[in-house]
Scaffold this motif. Structure first.
Motif, short mmCIF file in Angstrom:
data_model
loop_
_atom_site.label_atom_id
_atom_site.label_comp_id
_atom_site.label_asym_id
_atom_site.label_seq_id
_atom_site.Cartn_x
_atom_site.Cartn_y
_atom_site.Cartn_z
N ARG A 162 28.36 -25.06 6.31
CA ARG A 162 28.41 -26.51 6.53
C ARG A 162 27.01 -27.12 6.43
O ARG A 162 26.82 -28.20 5.89
CB ARG A 162 29.03 -26.83 7.90
N LEU A 163 26.03 -26.41 7.01
CA LEU A 163 24.64 -26.90 6.94
C LEU A 163 24.18 -26.99 5.49
O LEU A 163 23.55 -27.98 5.09
CB LEU A 163 23.71 -25.95 7.69
N HIS A 178 24.31 -32.62 0.32
CA HIS A 178 24.74 -34.02 0.37
C HIS A 178 23.55 -34.95 0.65
O HIS A 178 23.33 -35.95 -0.04
CB HIS A 178 25.81 -34.22 1.44
N LEU A 179 22.77 -34.61 1.69
CA LEU A 179 21.67 -35.49 2.10
C LEU A 179 20.62 -35.63 1.00
O LEU A 179 20.06 -36.69 0.79
CB LEU A 179 21.03 -34.97 3.40
N LEU A 237 17.08 -24.01 5.69
CA LEU A 237 18.14 -25.04 5.67
C LEU A 237 17.78 -26.26 6.51
O LEU A 237 18.12 -27.39 6.16
CB LEU A 237 19.47 -24.46 6.17
N VAL A 238 17.12 -26.06 7.64
CA VAL A 238 16.73 -27.18 8.50
C VAL A 238 15.22 -27.35 8.35
O VAL A 238 14.46 -26.47 8.75
CB VAL A 238 17.11 -26.91 9.97
N PRO A 239 14.78 -28.45 7.75
CA PRO A 239 13.37 -28.52 7.32
C PRO A 239 12.33 -28.81 8.41
O PRO A 239 11.14 -28.61 8.17
CB PRO A 239 13.38 -29.65 6.28
N ALA A 290 22.04 -37.66 11.57
CA ALA A 290 21.87 -36.75 10.43
C ALA A 290 20.96 -37.35 9.37
O ALA A 290 20.50 -36.64 8.48
CB ALA A 290 23.23 -36.42 9.81
N ALA A 311 26.01 -27.34 2.79
CA ALA A 311 26.72 -28.45 2.12
C ALA A 311 26.14 -29.79 2.57
O ALA A 311 25.95 -30.71 1.76
CB ALA A 311 28.21 -28.38 2.43
N LEU A 312 25.80 -29.89 3.86
CA LEU A 312 25.23 -31.14 4.37
C LEU A 312 23.85 -31.39 3.76
O LEU A 312 23.52 -32.52 3.36
CB LEU A 312 25.14 -31.09 5.90
N VAL A 313 23.04 -30.34 3.67
CA VAL A 313 21.71 -30.48 3.07
C VAL A 313 21.84 -30.94 1.61
O VAL A 313 21.11 -31.83 1.15
CB VAL A 313 20.92 -29.16 3.18
#
Lengths: 312, 312
Positions: B299-300, B306-307, B147-149, B228, B302-304
């Motif tokens: 949330r992460l 979105h981004l 999730l966090v690249p 972000a 969904a944020l990914v």
């Protein structure tokens, strides 16, 4: 809606215009004044454009209703006299703020509140001599205030204590995210946190440990993803099985070592700044800065729309 | 797709499972080993669940195809022998990493690369005695890596220089955001930046300047919105009309004052930690930590999503 129903804006530049939009969007009657007649004249078109951009991003349904609540005033007393709350957003200079706040002080009601958009000068530096100085404090927004909701409420030593809970509630009612800073510390909270990260970023860059681009990626593809929806304490609270105390027991020594390694802080060096400037201008030529700033604002609007749709 | 087509995972805990997903999602053949037979047995179900969660968030179209590329291996040589790239994700302890890397060293091809998920121990601390030590480095992910690249590539002094551009390109091909850290500095880049902000947050909290909740809001409703999608240098480059050099000329003195005010760094105090723990547990009881962590991961995701949909 807030009990503070009539709001005056003094200083109608970029920040003041953003504030006007914030209050009008929330249903307040907004009275705008700027000493510069040309800024006053331009304010409605500028605010209309901001509202249209927000409508385009799906953040507001209607442009005309908020605009209709904004009145441009030709004199400061005309704007301030009837206001429950006054947001001062003039130039960040002690002499300028002192002069304008003296005028506001003379024109405002005794029970009104005046918040200054000051990003660094504490209220005590420009309100000490005012008759109603107990009604003044700093209400520092992030630019642009209609997209980034944080507001730092920073009282002077003589600010009435009752103002803080009242204005905090009012700001929440206007859709902002107020915090209370309990004393006038340099940089308040937001710029101190930003500064701590920037100081470390510059030190790493100057030591040649990574490029500016890679340091930026560390935040935009790493740390910043969580920070867009939770703060540093909640982040570490969820990063150890037993919460924040468990996390601290494991990692506080590492972070203390990092602090100690920077215990002899140096100013950002001219050499590092020139080098970063060169690296940035290779990525983004100077004549594209405005275009990229517009991109940033569109990205911020899209992110705000995304975050609003998520469950807290 | 990367020229590194076959990837081995050594250590199939939470981090190793996330890595398996990263490589399989990108089309690599993934061979997973863990010394703990029960972890090996549980890995496919755990990875399936992660893939299903991602599918639910609209991040991937298909669960079965990536899963079909993952093979669980009963011995380390079976996993590592054919691998172009090996991601080691065992316990963060020098003796454990030394033992496992000695096994990897014996089983890997001479032209393979081994990246360690170490979040703090430098590769030089556990690869010095290896025959193929020049093929080892740290490849530190953020949890969870799918999730966090961000990935920090940190070479030991003896790491082949050619590995850095090769692995950087491969990581980008796998959908990660690699950065290169040019020397083995404590905390690498990410934890140093996080630590600088945390150290300031704790100091402000301990001085009673704001509540933990308000400090969190300063980031989640303020600083974190920009971070972000852009890093600290790009942020300040767009915050002054003339770019980063202009911004620095205006504000470097303020930030230096902030650094100087923290030039006598204190460890996070037990009193402040207990107080923040109490404040956090009032907001989030200990028995809700897991539920909130699941919320964070949703949330992460969904944020990914979105981004990803935004223009760079």
């Amino acid at each position: 809606m807030s009990a503070l129903k009539t709001v005056a804006i003094v200083g109608a530049g970029l920040v003041g215009s953003g504030w006007a939009l914030v209050f009008a969007r929330a249903g307040a009657a907004v009275r705008v004044y700027d000493a510069d007649a040309s800024l006053r004249a331009r304010a409605p078109a500028r605010i209309r454009q901001m509202l249209q951009d927000m409508q385009g991003a799906g953040l507001i349904a209607d442009v005309e209703a908020p605009l209709s609540r904004i009145t441009i005033c030709d004199t400061l007393p005309e704007a301030v006299g009837a206001a429950d709350y006054i947001q001062e957003s003039v130039l960040e200079r002690v002499d300028v703020k002192t002069a304008v706040c003296t005028e506001i002080d003379a024109a405002m009601r005794a029970d009104a509140i005046c918040g200054s958009s000051s990003s660094g000068i504490p209220a005590s530096a420009f309100t000490e001599g005012l008759a109603k100085r107990n009604r003044f404090l700093v209400a520092h927004p992030v630019n642009p205030p209609h997209l980034v909701p944080l507001v730092e409420l920073v009282p002077a030593p003589w600010t009435d204590a009752g103002i803080l809970p009242q204005l905090r509630q009012a700001m929440e009612g206007w859709g902002q995210a107020p915090i209370v800073v309990n004393a006038e510390i340099e940089g308040f909270i937001l710029n101190r946190l930003q500064g701590a990260l920037l100081n470390e970023a510059w030190a790493l860059y100057e030591a040649g440990l990574a490029s500016a681009k890679d340091i930026d990626l560390t935040v935009s593809k790493g740390l910043g993803l969580r920070w867009a929806f939770m703060g540093p304490f909640e982040t570490i609270d969820l990063n150890a099985p037993g919460g924040i105390a468990d996390y601290s027991a494991r990692l506080a020594p590492l972070y203390h070592n990092i602090a100690v390694s920077r215990a002899n802080p140096q100013p950002w060096s001219q050499k590092a700044i020139s080098s970063a400037e060169t690296e940035r201008r290779e990525t983004l030529p100077a004549d594209k800065l405005q275009e990229r700033t517009d991109w940033r604002n569109r990205r911020l609007m899209a992110l705000v729309a995304h975050l609003r749709a998520q469950p807290e």
